[in-house]
Design an enzyme around this catalytic site. Structure first.
Site, mmCIF file in Angstrom:
data_model
loop_
_atom_site.group_PDB
_atom_site.id
_atom_site.type_symbol
_atom_site.label_atom_id
_atom_site.label_comp_id
_atom_site.label_asym_id
_atom_site.label_seq_id
_atom_site.Cartn_x
_atom_site.Cartn_y
_atom_site.Cartn_z
ATOM 1 C CG HIS A 100 -2.993 8.625 -2.511
ATOM 2 N ND1 HIS A 100 -4.283 8.366 -2.263
ATOM 3 C CD2 HIS A 100 -2.856 8.069 -3.600
ATOM 4 C CE1 HIS A 100 -4.951 7.532 -3.150
ATOM 5 N NE2 HIS A 100 -3.938 7.467 -4.035
ATOM 6 C CG HIS A 102 -3.779 2.374 -4.094
ATOM 7 N ND1 HIS A 102 -3.500 2.328 -5.152
ATOM 8 C CD2 HIS A 102 -3.920 3.875 -4.189
ATOM 9 C CE1 HIS A 102 -3.263 3.133 -6.095
ATOM 10 N NE2 HIS A 102 -3.623 4.526 -5.416
ATOM 11 C CE1 TYR A 126 -5.614 8.134 21.765
ATOM 12 C CE2 TYR A 126 -7.064 6.316 22.752
ATOM 13 C CZ TYR A 126 -6.043 7.217 22.831
ATOM 14 O OH TYR A 126 -5.709 7.685 24.182
#
Length: 223
Positions: A100, A102, A126
């Site tokens: 994860h 930002h 892609y």
């Protein structure tokens, strides 16, 4: 459970991937987290840890029930990560590592159109082949259990439609991507962030249905 890393390798890979993401600007300050599923539990980066300076010995260790057994206090996103591991386990793309971030361009895309059902159109081959569709999950506060359930629901829904996913975008927060190793998850994130950058720069026409179908036939794309 086949395909899982041993704990020593997993610790080293989390540190390596975290340092690489931080050095190249995919994460900043103490934003972002990385987890790996083990045969008997999970490793995840600690809460408020800088991914650029992780200590392998201080990574949070949790058992199979999600109870912490060692290391610094686990990131609050462990609830979301565990739901991704559980929800993807029976799909064509089960998670072994989750990242994860930002990432700037991805969050910018979310801010531009928070109501979008999916974050990005199929603008490059892609992106279609290596990432696939990215559901845009409505905003909830960081760590909210409702976000974890919304992500699990999206994984199940796309699998039922024959379009297994490797990523979701939490509105205003950032992407969660998963793959069968930390290196592969990082590569997926890189392709996703690059696609977001291209979309913001150019707003190109998406690939058409015939072009996408060719990618399905030739490369097994799940778009």
């Amino acid at each position: 459970m086949s395909g899982l890393l041993d704990e020593a390798t997993a610790r080293a890979e989390i540190v390596r991937v975290g340092a690489s993401l931080f050095a190249r600007g995919y994460v900043h300050a103490t934003a972002g987290n990385v987890s790996v599923r083990l045969a008997d539990g999970y490793l995840i980066t600690p809460t408020d840890a800088c991914l650029g300076t992780l200590d392998p010995a201080r990574l949070a260790r949790l058992d199979a029930q999600g109870q912490q057994t060692g290391g610094d206090r686990a990131s609050k996103t462990i609830v979301l990560h565990r739901r991704i591991y559980e929800a993807s386990a029976a799909t064509a793309q089960p998670a072994r590592c989750i990242i994860h971030t930002h990432s700037t361009h991805l969050v910018a895309c979310s801010l531009r159109d928070e109501e979008a059902a999916e974050l990005l159109p199929p603008i490059t081959p892609y992106f279609v082949m290596k990432v696939g569709r990215v559901p845009h999950i409505a905003y909830r506060r960081p760590g909210a259990p409702e976000a974890a359930e919304a992500v699990a629901d999206a994984i199940a829904r796309y699998q039922q439609e024959g379009r297994p996913i490797r990523a979701v975008m939490l509105a205003r927060l950032g992407p969660n991507v998963w793959h069968d190793s930390p290196a592969a998850a990082m590569a997926t994130l890189e392709e996703l962030e690059e696609t977001a950058r291209l979309w913001l720069l150019t707003q190109p026409r998406p690939l058409n249905a015939e072009q996408i179908d060719e990618l399905r036939r030739q490369f097994g794309a799940s778009w």
